[in-house]
Design a protein around this motif. Structure first.
Motif, PDB file in Angstrom:
ATOM      1  N   TYR A  34       1.443   0.983   9.272  1.00 59.85           N
ATOM      2  CA  TYR A  34       0.973  -0.062  10.206  1.00 59.85           C
ATOM      3  C   TYR A  34       0.536   0.507  11.558  1.00 59.85           C
ATOM      4  O   TYR A  34      -0.281  -0.107  12.244  1.00 59.85           O
ATOM      5  CB  TYR A  34       2.083  -1.075  10.476  1.00 59.85           C
ATOM      6  CG  TYR A  34       2.255  -2.160   9.447  1.00 59.85           C
ATOM      7  CD1 TYR A  34       1.220  -2.540   8.593  1.00 59.85           C
ATOM      8  CD2 TYR A  34       3.458  -2.836   9.347  1.00 59.85           C
ATOM      9  CE1 TYR A  34       1.404  -3.546   7.659  1.00 59.85           C
ATOM     10  CE2 TYR A  34       3.647  -3.847   8.423  1.00 59.85           C
ATOM     11  CZ  TYR A  34       2.616  -4.195   7.576  1.00 59.85           C
ATOM     12  OH  TYR A  34       2.790  -5.192   6.668  1.00 59.85           O
ATOM     13  N   LYS A  35       1.116   1.640  11.941  1.00 58.94           N
ATOM     14  CA  LYS A  35       0.747   2.233  13.232  1.00 58.94           C
ATOM     15  C   LYS A  35      -0.721   2.671  13.230  1.00 58.94           C
ATOM     16  O   LYS A  35      -1.353   2.765  14.264  1.00 58.94           O
ATOM     17  CB  LYS A  35       1.617   3.470  13.500  1.00 58.94           C
ATOM     18  CG  LYS A  35       2.758   3.196  14.436  1.00 58.94           C
ATOM     19  CD  LYS A  35       3.714   4.361  14.548  1.00 58.94           C
ATOM     20  CE  LYS A  35       3.175   5.608  15.227  1.00 58.94           C
ATOM     21  NZ  LYS A  35       4.221   6.653  15.288  1.00 58.94           N
ATOM     22  N   TYR A  36      -1.225   2.978  12.046  1.00 57.46           N
ATOM     23  CA  TYR A  36      -2.559   3.578  11.943  1.00 57.46           C
ATOM     24  C   TYR A  36      -3.597   2.657  11.306  1.00 57.46           C
ATOM     25  O   TYR A  36      -4.787   2.835  11.516  1.00 57.46           O
ATOM     26  CB  TYR A  36      -2.479   4.873  11.107  1.00 57.46           C
ATOM     27  CG  TYR A  36      -1.493   5.856  11.674  1.00 57.46           C
ATOM     28  CD1 TYR A  36      -1.886   6.755  12.666  1.00 57.46           C
ATOM     29  CD2 TYR A  36      -0.166   5.868  11.257  1.00 57.46           C
ATOM     30  CE1 TYR A  36      -0.979   7.649  13.204  1.00 57.46           C
ATOM     31  CE2 TYR A  36       0.755   6.758  11.799  1.00 57.46           C
ATOM     32  CZ  TYR A  36       0.343   7.643  12.772  1.00 57.46           C
ATOM     33  OH  TYR A  36       1.247   8.518  13.308  1.00 57.46           O
ATOM     34  N   GLN A  85       5.851   5.374   5.890  1.00 60.36           N
ATOM     35  CA  GLN A  85       6.576   4.199   6.398  1.00 60.36           C
ATOM     36  C   GLN A  85       5.989   3.723   7.732  1.00 60.36           C
ATOM     37  O   GLN A  85       6.341   2.647   8.216  1.00 60.36           O
ATOM     38  CB  GLN A  85       8.085   4.503   6.534  1.00 60.36           C
ATOM     39  CG  GLN A  85       8.456   5.590   7.491  1.00 60.36           C
ATOM     40  CD  GLN A  85       8.400   7.005   6.867  1.00 60.36           C
ATOM     41  OE1 GLN A  85       7.706   7.243   5.891  1.00 60.36           O
ATOM     42  NE2 GLN A  85       9.137   7.936   7.448  1.00 60.36           N
ATOM     43  N   ASN A  86       5.088   4.549   8.299  1.00 62.48           N
ATOM     44  CA  ASN A  86       4.443   4.189   9.574  1.00 62.48           C
ATOM     45  C   ASN A  86       2.978   3.788   9.398  1.00 62.48           C
ATOM     46  O   ASN A  86       2.198   3.841  10.358  1.00 62.48           O
ATOM     47  CB  ASN A  86       4.551   5.358  10.561  1.00 62.48           C
ATOM     48  CG  ASN A  86       6.002   5.652  10.895  1.00 62.48           C
ATOM     49  OD1 ASN A  86       6.782   4.729  11.092  1.00 62.48           O
ATOM     50  ND2 ASN A  86       6.368   6.920  10.921  1.00 62.48           N
ATOM     51  N   ASP A  91       2.316  12.171   9.384  1.00 62.02           N
ATOM     52  CA  ASP A  91       3.357  11.171   9.673  1.00 62.02           C
ATOM     53  C   ASP A  91       3.783  10.554   8.343  1.00 62.02           C
ATOM     54  O   ASP A  91       3.060  10.635   7.342  1.00 62.02           O
ATOM     55  CB  ASP A  91       2.803  10.085  10.615  1.00 62.02           C
ATOM     56  CG  ASP A  91       3.918   9.303  11.320  1.00 62.02           C
ATOM     57  OD1 ASP A  91       5.106   9.516  10.993  1.00 62.02           O
ATOM     58  OD2 ASP A  91       3.606   8.473  12.187  1.00 62.02           O
ATOM     59  N   GLN A 150       4.006  -2.422   3.211  1.00 67.92           N
ATOM     60  CA  GLN A 150       2.897  -2.409   4.161  1.00 67.92           C
ATOM     61  C   GLN A 150       1.560  -2.387   3.412  1.00 67.92           C
ATOM     62  O   GLN A 150       0.622  -3.111   3.767  1.00 67.92           O
ATOM     63  CB  GLN A 150       3.038  -1.218   5.116  1.00 67.92           C
ATOM     64  CG  GLN A 150       4.251  -1.372   6.031  1.00 67.92           C
ATOM     65  CD  GLN A 150       4.511  -0.137   6.885  1.00 67.92           C
ATOM     66  OE1 GLN A 150       3.674   0.262   7.666  1.00 67.92           O
ATOM     67  NE2 GLN A 150       5.689   0.451   6.748  1.00 67.92           N
ATOM     68  N   GLN A 159      -4.700  -1.353  10.328  1.00 62.98           N
ATOM     69  CA  GLN A 159      -4.482  -2.797  10.387  1.00 62.98           C
ATOM     70  C   GLN A 159      -5.530  -3.532   9.542  1.00 62.98           C
ATOM     71  O   GLN A 159      -5.401  -4.709   9.273  1.00 62.98           O
ATOM     72  CB  GLN A 159      -4.558  -3.319  11.837  1.00 62.98           C
ATOM     73  CG  GLN A 159      -3.389  -2.899  12.724  1.00 62.98           C
ATOM     74  CD  GLN A 159      -3.601  -1.530  13.340  1.00 62.98           C
ATOM     75  OE1 GLN A 159      -4.726  -1.182  13.683  1.00 62.98           O
ATOM     76  NE2 GLN A 159      -2.541  -0.752  13.475  1.00 62.98           N
TER      77      GLN A 159
END
Ligand SMILES: C[S@@+](CC[C@H](N)C(=O)[O-])C[C@H]1O[C@@H](n2cnc3c(N)ncnc32)[C@H](O)[C@@H]1O
Length: 180
Positions: free
Chosen positions: A78-80, A75-76, A72, A115, A82
């Protein structure tokens, strides 16, 4: 003397302890992922190309190392992730042995950097290797330099490590550390 990428590794190594969470934002052939995994860090690595995951998985297995490989875009992140991170590394540009039209882009790189900065622990570091000789590289370089240059100096140290006497457009390193 160290070349920029090696110097970036050394500066990351100074702060990473075994068990720290770290991010490789651009997995590619897995060099940085393996470097981070060897330090005993809990590595999460991102790439948008399946070939990168295949190569990196193979290299990790050969070295008896492990990392969490994610197909992925960075830019993603945060999805993975925290939890706080101690370090991140970006190696911008294209994957040398692959499709040279698949490049990192200013907008997604800046989003990923933001992020990473928000997850970064105090005294944590981010290394960004900037390759900009390819089409599209110059605008990404400008965007990254503009972005890191405006980070408040009371919160971040930001340095650039660049060869001044090399022909063409040699890659260079931006390294930053969160102060508080
Ligand atoms: C210069 S290479 C990375 C080299 C790698 N660090 C190594 O050790 O071999 C840049 C990589 O970024 C990847 N990439 C491009 N856009 C991306 C994105 N939005 N998120 C994550 N990876 C991306 C490319 O597929 C390519 O593999």
């Amino acid at each position: 003397m160290q070349r920029p990428l090696n110097q970036g590794h050394l500066w990351l190594k100074e702060v990473i302890k075994a068990g720290d969470s770290v991010i490789d934002a651009t997995m590619g052939n897995g060099n940085d992922t393996c470097f981070l995994a060897k330090l005993g860090a809990a590595v999460t690595a991102f790439d948008i190309q399946e070939v990168a995951l295949i190569k990196t998985k193979q290299r990790l297995e050969e070295a008896n190392l492990s990392a969490n490989l994610i197909l992925d875009g960075h830019q993603n992140i945060y999805k993975y992730i925290q939890r706080p991170i101690k370090a991140a590394i970006f190696n911008l540009g294209y994957l040398p042995s692959s499709d040279k039209s698949i490049i990192t882009l200013a907008e997604t790189t800046i989003s990923a950097l933001k992020q990473c900065l928000s997850l970064l622990e105090v005294n944590g570091r981010i290394a960004i290797m900037i390759y900009y000789g390819h089409a599209g590289g110059q605008s990404e370089k400008n965007a990254v330099i503009e972005f890191v240059s405006q980070l408040p100096q009371e919160n971040y140290q930001v340095y650039q490590y660049t060869a001044l006497n090399q022909i063409n457009q040699p890659p260079f390193l931006v390294i930053l550390e969160k102060k508080k």
